[in-house]
Design a protein around this motif. Structure first.
Motif, PDB file in Angstrom:
ATOM      1  N   ASP A   1       0.874  -1.174   0.000  1.00  0.00           N
ATOM      2  CA  ASP A   1       0.000   0.000   0.000  1.00  0.00           C
ATOM      3  C   ASP A   1       0.909   1.222   0.000  1.00  0.00           C
ATOM      4  N   LEU A   2       0.967   1.903  -1.142  1.00  0.00           N
ATOM      5  CA  LEU A   2       1.823   3.073  -1.276  1.00  0.00           C
ATOM      6  C   LEU A   2       0.944   4.319  -1.234  1.00  0.00           C
ATOM      7  N   VAL A   3       1.162   5.151  -0.238  1.00  0.00           N
ATOM      8  CA  VAL A   3       0.347   6.350  -0.053  1.00  0.00           C
ATOM      9  C   VAL A   3       1.056   7.532  -0.706  1.00  0.00           C
ATOM     10  N   VAL A   4       0.431   8.088  -1.741  1.00  0.00           N
ATOM     11  CA  VAL A   4       0.965   9.245  -2.442  1.00  0.00           C
ATOM     12  C   VAL A   4       0.233  10.492  -1.968  1.00  0.00           C
ATOM     13  N   SER A   5       0.990  11.490  -1.602  1.00  0.00           N
ATOM     14  CA  SER A   5       0.401  12.733  -1.110  1.00  0.00           C
ATOM     15  C   SER A   5       0.467  13.805  -2.199  1.00  0.00           C
ATOM     16  N   ASN A   6      -0.700  14.324  -2.545  1.00  0.00           N
ATOM     17  CA  ASN A   6      -0.790  15.396  -3.533  1.00  0.00           C
ATOM     18  C   ASN A   6      -1.149  16.687  -2.796  1.00  0.00           C
TER      19      ASN A   6
ATOM     20  N   PRO B   1      -4.605  21.586  -4.825  1.00  0.00           N
ATOM     21  CA  PRO B   1      -6.065  21.625  -4.638  1.00  0.00           C
ATOM     22  C   PRO B   1      -6.829  20.843  -5.695  1.00  0.00           C
ATOM     23  N   VAL B   2      -6.140  20.328  -6.711  1.00  0.00           N
ATOM     24  CA  VAL B   2      -6.798  19.560  -7.755  1.00  0.00           C
ATOM     25  C   VAL B   2      -6.075  18.234  -7.906  1.00  0.00           C
ATOM     26  N   GLY B   3      -6.813  17.226  -8.408  1.00  0.00           N
ATOM     27  CA  GLY B   3      -6.199  15.935  -8.655  1.00  0.00           C
ATOM     28  C   GLY B   3      -5.308  15.974  -9.876  1.00  0.00           C
ATOM     29  N   ILE B   4      -4.474  14.949  -9.972  1.00  0.00           N
ATOM     30  CA  ILE B   4      -3.558  14.849 -11.101  1.00  0.00           C
ATOM     31  C   ILE B   4      -3.927  13.599 -11.873  1.00  0.00           C
TER      32      ILE B   4
ATOM     33  N   GLY C   1       8.834  -3.128  -7.781  1.00  0.00           N
ATOM     34  CA  GLY C   1       7.577  -2.950  -8.489  1.00  0.00           C
ATOM     35  C   GLY C   1       7.298  -1.486  -8.750  1.00  0.00           C
ATOM     36  N   GLY C   2       6.170  -1.226  -9.375  1.00  0.00           N
ATOM     37  CA  GLY C   2       5.795   0.150  -9.668  1.00  0.00           C
ATOM     38  C   GLY C   2       4.622   0.210 -10.624  1.00  0.00           C
ATOM     39  N   ARG C   3       4.251   1.428 -10.964  1.00  0.00           N
ATOM     40  CA  ARG C   3       3.128   1.640 -11.889  1.00  0.00           C
ATOM     41  C   ARG C   3       3.286   2.999 -12.549  1.00  0.00           C
ATOM     42  N   GLU C   4       2.918   3.050 -13.835  1.00  0.00           N
ATOM     43  CA  GLU C   4       2.932   4.308 -14.569  1.00  0.00           C
ATOM     44  C   GLU C   4       1.503   4.761 -14.823  1.00  0.00           C
ATOM     45  N   GLY C   5       1.371   6.059 -15.125  1.00  0.00           N
ATOM     46  CA  GLY C   5       0.062   6.605 -15.407  1.00  0.00           C
ATOM     47  C   GLY C   5      -0.850   6.558 -14.209  1.00  0.00           C
ATOM     48  N   VAL C   6      -0.383   7.097 -13.083  1.00  0.00           N
ATOM     49  CA  VAL C   6      -1.113   7.024 -11.826  1.00  0.00           C
ATOM     50  C   VAL C   6      -2.000   8.254 -11.665  1.00  0.00           C
ATOM     51  N   ARG C   7      -3.243   8.029 -11.276  1.00  0.00           N
ATOM     52  CA  ARG C   7      -4.155   9.143 -10.962  1.00  0.00           C
ATOM     53  C   ARG C   7      -4.221   9.303  -9.457  1.00  0.00           C
ATOM     54  N   VAL C   8      -3.939  10.491  -8.970  1.00  0.00           N
ATOM     55  CA  VAL C   8      -4.013  10.776  -7.545  1.00  0.00           C
ATOM     56  C   VAL C   8      -4.920  11.965  -7.328  1.00  0.00           C
ATOM     57  N   GLY C   9      -5.782  11.855  -6.308  1.00  0.00           N
ATOM     58  CA  GLY C   9      -6.647  12.963  -5.961  1.00  0.00           C
ATOM     59  C   GLY C   9      -5.928  13.951  -5.057  1.00  0.00           C
ATOM     60  N   THR C  10      -6.681  14.853  -4.486  1.00  0.00           N
ATOM     61  CA  THR C  10      -6.082  15.793  -3.541  1.00  0.00           C
ATOM     62  C   THR C  10      -5.821  15.071  -2.222  1.00  0.00           C
ATOM     63  N   GLY C  11      -4.829  15.526  -1.496  1.00  0.00           N
ATOM     64  CA  GLY C  11      -4.494  14.889  -0.227  1.00  0.00           C
ATOM     65  C   GLY C  11      -3.803  13.559  -0.457  1.00  0.00           C
TER      66      GLY C  11
ATOM     67  N   SER D   1      -3.615   9.560  -1.396  1.00  0.00           N
ATOM     68  CA  SER D   1      -4.245   8.512  -2.186  1.00  0.00           C
ATOM     69  C   SER D   1      -3.443   7.231  -2.015  1.00  0.00           C
ATOM     70  N   THR D   2      -4.117   6.108  -1.754  1.00  0.00           N
ATOM     71  CA  THR D   2      -3.454   4.828  -1.569  1.00  0.00           C
ATOM     72  C   THR D   2      -3.464   4.039  -2.868  1.00  0.00           C
ATOM     73  N   ILE D   3      -2.285   3.617  -3.281  1.00  0.00           N
ATOM     74  CA  ILE D   3      -2.131   2.825  -4.500  1.00  0.00           C
ATOM     75  C   ILE D   3      -1.764   1.407  -4.090  1.00  0.00           C
ATOM     76  N   ASP D   4      -2.558   0.438  -4.503  1.00  0.00           N
ATOM     77  CA  ASP D   4      -2.311  -0.967  -4.185  1.00  0.00           C
ATOM     78  C   ASP D   4      -1.432  -1.584  -5.260  1.00  0.00           C
ATOM     79  N   LEU D   5      -0.325  -2.178  -4.819  1.00  0.00           N
ATOM     80  CA  LEU D   5       0.613  -2.794  -5.747  1.00  0.00           C
ATOM     81  C   LEU D   5       0.945  -4.203  -5.282  1.00  0.00           C
ATOM     82  N   GLU D   6       1.289  -5.046  -6.213  1.00  0.00           N
ATOM     83  CA  GLU D   6       1.761  -6.393  -5.894  1.00  0.00           C
ATOM     84  C   GLU D   6       2.985  -6.703  -6.735  1.00  0.00           C
ATOM     85  N   THR D   7       3.936  -7.386  -6.121  1.00  0.00           N
ATOM     86  CA  THR D   7       5.102  -7.844  -6.861  1.00  0.00           C
ATOM     87  C   THR D   7       5.561  -9.155  -6.280  1.00  0.00           C
TER      88      THR D   7
END
Length: 403
Positions: free
Chosen positions: A63-68, A71-74, A95-105, A107-113
């Motif tokens: 569980d990788l938490v990305v902080s944006n 005030p707007v999502g990316i 592991g990793g992922r490209e083309g990630v959408r993150v909202g404001t504040g 966002s948790t990205i679930d990854l498996e490797t």
């Protein structure tokens, strides 16, 4: 003017306007990032757990938490995340992922490797060579291709084990042949010592010494001492000495033995170590059994199981800090386990350890211990209570790392 020409002109003009508009918006956003008006997304936390395990691979769930901070999502505009899990600089999973959408504040990205189990022997070698210490490092990076910038995040966790210290003992233990040809005990083992030998990529040797006393009026010869090592009932190694030792009457003799663990079998052990149904999650039983072939004064040889010398120890790890129940779940039969862990996140670690030693035993009579006939010995049992004072939060400072 033809209708098709008019429509083509209008369409081309609108397309150019849209493209110019998009370029202006993109340039404005990129400029805002460059000027610091908008912030770069960062990694606020990385939490890992072990998932499904097969004979070949171990799933690492992240569980990788990305902080944006904006005030707007990316959107899907070139934002990528990557992470690496290493143990003593041995890369275990990536592991990793490209083309990630993150909202404001946050966002948790679930990854498996997949962690390749054949990497376990290399880690084990580093663990033993490093005095049974492992640094688990989790490195994550968020990259924005649009502006060509990235933000890194690192978490480290210290894992320690203590598999051999309880083998060091001054307890006097009898050796009984259970034979009509001689009276028991035929020998005493007054002292045992053990330490890791020179570890190679193929094997992990344990150098052992036994101080043996002969209470009889005739010499006894030990022609062979054998051993079997298991971890969670997985056969890790076995063998025997090829040197004969003669223990003279009422005398002490030190016998050396090297027990080797075959590293190629560690990946098979690893599967059982993570299996909740075997001994519990990340819990293993190390067991070393011994036998001796003893030549009696009559010339007859007897094979004697050295049950009193059987060594058992519990291996406990909590590699990703999944819970205190892993560390505090139990202890070994003949000694306390030491699977203590300490975690470092942003350079803060707190381990408060209190240890109390208290123990004594009454020795055997005429066992040769301390060179006396009453054979009194003192045995020390280490009862270790470890408290990990870890107060950890992934939401400190709103979960945002400074950029």
């Amino acid at each position: 003017m033809k209708l098709g020409t008019v429509l083509s002109t209008l369409t081309s003009s609108k397309l150019r306007i849209v493209l110019v508009g998009l370029l202006l918006v993109g340039g404005a956003v990129g400029g805002a990032f460059a000027l610091g008006i908008l912030g770069i997304p960062s990694v606020a936390a990385v939490d890992n757990t072990f998932g499904d395990v097969t004979n070949e691979t171990t799933v690492v769930e992240t569980d990788l938490v990305v902080s944006n901070p904006n005030p707007v999502g990316i959107g899907l505009d070139g934002v990528s995340v990557n992470y690496t899990v290493s143990m003593n600089a041995v890369e275990m999973a990536q592991g990793g992922r490209e083309g990630v959408r993150v909202g404001t504040g946050n966002s948790t990205i679930d990854l498996e490797t997949d962690l390749q189990n054949d990497a376990i022997p290399a880690w084990w070698v580093s663990h033993v060579r490093n005095d049974e210490r492992t640094t688990v490092s989790i490195d994550a990076t968020v990259t924005s291709d649009r502006i060509g910038r990235s933000v890194d995040f690192t978490r480290e966790r210290e894992i320690e084990t203590d598999l051999l210290s309880a083998f060091n003992s001054d307890e006097t233990r009898p050796v009984n042949a259970d034979s009509a040809l001689t009276d028991d005990p035929i020998l005493y083992v007054n002292e045992t010592r053990g330490q890791w030998g020179s570890v190679s990529e193929s094997e992990t040797p344990i150098d052992m010494e036994f101080t043996v006393y002969n209470p009889n009026i005739e010499p006894y010869a030990i022609t062979e001492i054998g051993y079997d090592v298991t971890m969670n009932d997985v056969e890790m190694g076995g063998g025997a000495t090829d040197e004969e030792y003669v223990i003279q009457s009422r005398s002490l003799e030190t016998i050396g033995l090297t027990a080797a663990l075959e590293n190629e079998r560690l990946d098979e052990w690893w599967v059982t170590h993570l299996d909740e149904e075997v001994n519990g999650h990340q819990v293993s039983d190390l067991r070393i059994e011994f036998y001796a072939v003893i030549e009696l004064p009559s010339g007859t040889e007897v094979t004697v199981p050295l049950d009193e010398l059987t060594y058992e120890e519990t291996i406990e790890t909590d590699i990703f800090g999944e819970g205190d129940d892993v560390r505090d779940g139990g202890s070994g039969s003949d000694g306390d386990s030491d699977g203590s862990d300490s975690e470092t996140d942003s350079g803060n670690t707190s381990d408060d350890e209190n240890t109390t030693d208290d123990g004594s035993t009454d020795g055997e009579t005429d066992d040769g211990s301390d060179g006396s006939t009453d054979g009194s010995t003192n045995e020390t049992d280490d009862d270790e209570n470890t408290t990990d004072g870890e107060n950890e939060s992934d939401d400190d400072d709103d979960g945002v790392l400074p950029v």
